[in-house]
Motif scaffolding. Sequence first.
Motif, PDB file in Angstrom:
ATOM      1  N   VAL A 115      -6.199   0.569   4.374  1.00 48.58           N
ATOM      2  CA  VAL A 115      -6.329   2.255   3.629  1.00 48.58           C
ATOM      3  C   VAL A 115      -7.269   3.080   4.394  1.00 48.58           C
ATOM      4  N   THR A 123       5.595   3.036   1.323  1.00 50.19           N
ATOM      5  CA  THR A 123       5.099   2.032   0.830  1.00 50.19           C
ATOM      6  C   THR A 123       5.032   1.290   2.137  1.00 50.19           C
ATOM      7  N   CYS A 136       0.759  -1.010  -0.038  1.00 50.08           N
ATOM      8  CA  CYS A 136       0.070  -0.188  -0.010  1.00 50.08           C
ATOM      9  C   CYS A 136       1.014   1.208   0.263  1.00 50.08           C
ATOM     10  N   ARG A 167      -6.284  -5.312   3.049  1.00 52.26           N
ATOM     11  CA  ARG A 167      -5.722  -4.099   2.444  1.00 52.26           C
ATOM     12  C   ARG A 167      -6.865  -2.960   2.807  1.00 52.26           C
ATOM     13  N   ARG A 168      -8.070  -3.278   2.327  1.00 48.39           N
ATOM     14  CA  ARG A 168      -9.014  -2.313   2.525  1.00 48.39           C
ATOM     15  C   ARG A 168      -9.249  -1.636   3.761  1.00 48.39           C
ATOM     16  N   TYR A 206      -0.542  -5.751   7.622  1.00 44.83           N
ATOM     17  CA  TYR A 206      -0.093  -4.122   7.274  1.00 44.83           C
ATOM     18  C   TYR A 206       0.168  -3.799   8.872  1.00 44.83           C
TER      19      TYR A 206
END
Length: 219
Positions: A101, A71, A65, A97-98, A85
């Motif tokens: 973010v 990054t 991401c 990932r969503r 993450y």
Amino acid sequence: MDTEEHKLIEHPTICRGSSFPPLEKCTNCCSPALYHCPFCPPECFEPTRRRKLLLHLESHRKFACSIGGYTVHKCSFGCRRKPHYHCLHCEATLIRRRDFVNHVPLCLEALKTKHQNQSKLQRFMVTDDTNGDDICDSEDSHEESSSHFLNPAASGMSTRGSPNSSKGSQRVQTHMEKPQDCDEFYFMNLVKIFKRLTPQKKTDVRLRIERILFEAEFQ
């Protein structure tokens, strides 16, 4: 406050820009010397030659991401059971990932609000400290004038020949607004204790109460 105004979380999976961490041969556990993946433990990806490691890192790049000039690659170390993450601004770890973010901007906004509230509190405390003496002086003068108003004898005023003086005094003590709710009733009861304090203690108590209320409202 932007991302540079506070210390970012230090983790090998958080890289500035789009570059990878420096790749160096392992001379501790590998013989001959090989390259370790900076984002995976040896159990997940065996140390290998540089060319194969670069191919492996490209697969990391696909799931990385890019946010705020950094990054964030997926971490496969033992922080959690699944690859995840790491947030740049707090200790949170997120698997999807969503979710990551969506989390980072909210986390940064919360840090901005906290920073602003701390600045307001510091300015508030400095203002109180510089005005403390003025508050004390005004308290002394106010109590002196109040004592003359409520006690005419103390100011040399005679109450003789004034048949309504006792009734007037009674009105001063009893003509007070009745509390409208339980909060007002509670604080009106505290007034009795507050009036028995010395002027210096009253000033100190006022400052403490204001600080507690300020912190309760903004934190």
